[in-house]
Design a protein around this motif. Structure first.
Motif, mmCIF file in Angstrom:
data_model
loop_
_atom_site.group_PDB
_atom_site.id
_atom_site.type_symbol
_atom_site.label_atom_id
_atom_site.label_comp_id
_atom_site.label_asym_id
_atom_site.label_seq_id
_atom_site.Cartn_x
_atom_site.Cartn_y
_atom_site.Cartn_z
ATOM 1 N N GLY A 27 0.816 -1.206 0.000
ATOM 2 C CA GLY A 27 0.000 0.000 0.000
ATOM 3 C C GLY A 27 0.850 1.257 0.000
ATOM 4 N N LEU A 28 1.925 1.240 0.753
ATOM 5 C CA LEU A 28 2.813 2.403 0.834
ATOM 6 C C LEU A 28 3.569 2.630 -0.470
ATOM 7 C CD1 LEU A 28 4.010 1.640 4.436
ATOM 8 C CD2 LEU A 28 2.643 3.640 3.760
ATOM 9 N N VAL A 29 4.045 1.564 -1.084
ATOM 10 C CA VAL A 29 4.741 1.697 -2.373
ATOM 11 C C VAL A 29 3.753 2.158 -3.449
ATOM 12 C CG1 VAL A 29 6.047 0.470 -4.164
ATOM 13 C CG2 VAL A 29 6.546 0.054 -1.745
ATOM 14 N N HIS A 30 2.537 1.644 -3.406
ATOM 15 C CA HIS A 30 1.488 2.064 -4.342
ATOM 16 C C HIS A 30 1.236 3.570 -4.212
ATOM 17 C CE1 HIS A 30 -2.828 2.753 -5.313
ATOM 18 N NE2 HIS A 30 -2.507 2.037 -6.370
ATOM 19 N N GLU A 31 1.168 4.047 -2.987
ATOM 20 C CA GLU A 31 0.946 5.476 -2.742
ATOM 21 C C GLU A 31 2.079 6.322 -3.340
ATOM 22 O OE1 GLU A 31 -0.389 7.795 1.156
ATOM 23 O OE2 GLU A 31 1.651 6.976 1.337
ATOM 24 N N VAL A 32 3.314 5.904 -3.112
ATOM 25 C CA VAL A 32 4.471 6.626 -3.648
ATOM 26 C C VAL A 32 4.477 6.565 -5.173
ATOM 27 C CG1 VAL A 32 7.004 6.603 -3.788
ATOM 28 C CG2 VAL A 32 5.867 6.441 -1.563
ATOM 29 N N ALA A 33 4.120 5.437 -5.743
ATOM 30 C CA ALA A 33 4.061 5.322 -7.201
ATOM 31 C C ALA A 33 3.079 6.340 -7.782
ATOM 32 C CB ALA A 33 3.668 3.905 -7.617
ATOM 33 N N GLY A 34 1.946 6.538 -7.124
ATOM 34 C CA GLY A 34 0.980 7.538 -7.586
ATOM 35 C C GLY A 34 1.570 8.936 -7.575
ATOM 36 N N THR A 35 2.334 9.253 -6.542
ATOM 37 C CA THR A 35 2.986 10.558 -6.451
ATOM 38 C C THR A 35 3.996 10.735 -7.584
ATOM 39 O OG1 THR A 35 2.700 10.572 -4.048
ATOM 40 C CG2 THR A 35 4.381 12.042 -4.948
ATOM 41 N N ASP A 61 8.493 -0.354 -15.739
ATOM 42 C CA ASP A 61 9.332 -1.156 -14.842
ATOM 43 C C ASP A 61 10.202 -0.248 -13.979
ATOM 44 O OD1 ASP A 61 8.571 -3.781 -15.854
ATOM 45 O OD2 ASP A 61 9.838 -3.378 -17.590
ATOM 46 N N LEU A 62 10.792 0.764 -14.604
ATOM 47 C CA LEU A 62 11.655 1.693 -13.875
ATOM 48 C C LEU A 62 10.878 2.438 -12.790
ATOM 49 C CD1 LEU A 62 13.723 3.218 -16.824
ATOM 50 C CD2 LEU A 62 14.510 1.543 -15.126
ATOM 51 N N LEU A 63 9.662 2.847 -13.102
ATOM 52 C CA LEU A 63 8.879 3.612 -12.133
ATOM 53 C C LEU A 63 8.436 2.766 -10.949
ATOM 54 C CD1 LEU A 63 6.836 5.884 -14.564
ATOM 55 C CD2 LEU A 63 8.858 6.487 -13.208
ATOM 56 N N VAL A 64 8.102 1.504 -11.186
ATOM 57 C CA VAL A 64 7.770 0.608 -10.062
ATOM 58 C C VAL A 64 9.017 0.410 -9.202
ATOM 59 C CG1 VAL A 64 7.099 -1.754 -9.418
ATOM 60 C CG2 VAL A 64 5.830 -0.531 -11.207
ATOM 61 N N SER A 65 10.159 0.188 -9.815
ATOM 62 C CA SER A 65 11.403 0.026 -9.064
ATOM 63 C C SER A 65 11.730 1.281 -8.269
ATOM 64 C CB SER A 65 12.563 -0.301 -10.008
ATOM 65 O OG SER A 65 12.350 -1.523 -10.670
ATOM 66 N N LEU A 66 11.540 2.436 -8.886
ATOM 67 C CA LEU A 66 11.816 3.707 -8.215
ATOM 68 C C LEU A 66 10.909 3.885 -6.998
ATOM 69 C CD1 LEU A 66 13.498 6.336 -8.338
ATOM 70 C CD2 LEU A 66 11.658 7.299 -9.743
ATOM 71 N N ALA A 67 9.632 3.598 -7.152
ATOM 72 C CA ALA A 67 8.705 3.717 -6.020
ATOM 73 C C ALA A 67 9.095 2.767 -4.899
ATOM 74 C CB ALA A 67 7.270 3.450 -6.477
ATOM 75 N N ASP A 68 9.558 1.562 -5.260
ATOM 76 C CA ASP A 68 9.943 0.572 -4.265
ATOM 77 C C ASP A 68 11.192 1.002 -3.495
ATOM 78 O OD1 ASP A 68 9.746 -1.898 -2.863
ATOM 79 O OD2 ASP A 68 11.165 -2.829 -4.242
ATOM 80 N N LYS A 69 12.011 1.831 -4.065
ATOM 81 C CA LYS A 69 13.171 2.367 -3.351
ATOM 82 C C LYS A 69 12.803 3.648 -2.606
ATOM 83 C CE LYS A 69 16.001 -0.771 -4.722
ATOM 84 N NZ LYS A 69 16.260 -1.859 -3.795
ATOM 85 N N ALA A 70 12.076 4.538 -3.259
ATOM 86 C CA ALA A 70 11.811 5.874 -2.717
ATOM 87 C C ALA A 70 10.922 5.859 -1.480
ATOM 88 C CB ALA A 70 11.178 6.753 -3.800
ATOM 89 N N TRP A 71 10.038 4.879 -1.331
ATOM 90 C CA TRP A 71 9.093 4.863 -0.205
ATOM 91 C C TRP A 71 9.822 4.939 1.132
ATOM 92 C CZ3 TRP A 71 8.145 1.559 3.893
ATOM 93 C CH2 TRP A 71 8.934 0.403 3.926
#
Length: 181
Positions: free
Chosen positions: A30-38, A116-126
């Protein structure tokens, strides 16, 4: 009282329930999903054609394989990547959406898409994780698509990730408030 996590897309929530995902995994997704939206909201300004639905679904399910390899909720590992991909396919998720479970840890592989890059980025940035190689790849893709200088995109992305990172302690606390089992 358990800290509230951001809502997940219904399809992802149903899948997580079906695989009996631990609360901490659901919170993380849920947290990574939220960051991905941002991140997606900011990327929209560059006119990059991005499959928003795919990125959001990918962010919401990228670690679903940890429902199988639960030890990877507490220690690093990559067994969950292949397991998650296969699990999603077994539950009828199309390959174009299931792929993120297998690609979120390998952004340098041939054929890596901007999604793919954006999902990876969200998974790191959260959690305020900064990975230069990953960020450089995102900058290059966005700058090329927008027809602007890389430094302009870099500054905007750095500002965005710094802002996301500032809220990482809250997100980490939310995740930690949920049990692993």
């Amino acid at each position: 009282m358990t800290a509230r996590t951001p809502p997940l897309p219904e399809a992802a929530a149903v899948l997580l329930a079906a695989v009996d995902a631990p609360p901490r995994l659901t919170a993380h997704l849920g947290l990574v999903h939220e960051v991905a939206g941002t991140i997606l909201d900011r990327c929209a300004g560059y006119g990059v054609p991005v499959d928003r639905e795919a990125v959001l679904f990918g962010a919401a399910t990228h670690d679903i394989g940890k429902a199988v390899h639960r030890e990877e909720l507490s220690v690093p590992g990559s067994l969950h990547e292949r397991a998650g991909y296969e699990l999603l396919l077994a539950h009828g998720v199309p390959q174009r959406l299931a792929r993120f479970a297998g690609t979120h840890g390998g952004w340098g592989e041939p054929g890596t898409t901007v999604e793919d890059l954006l999902v990876s980025l969200a998974d790191k940035a959260w959690k305020d994780g900064r990975v230069r190689d990953l960020e450089d790849r995102v900058v290059a893709r966005l700058a090329r698509a927008a027809g602007c200088e890389s430094w302009e995109v870099f500054l905007a992305l750095d500002d965005l990730l710094t802002g996301i990172g500032a809220d990482a302690p809250r997100r980490l606390a939310v995740q930690a408030a949920h049990p692993v089992a």
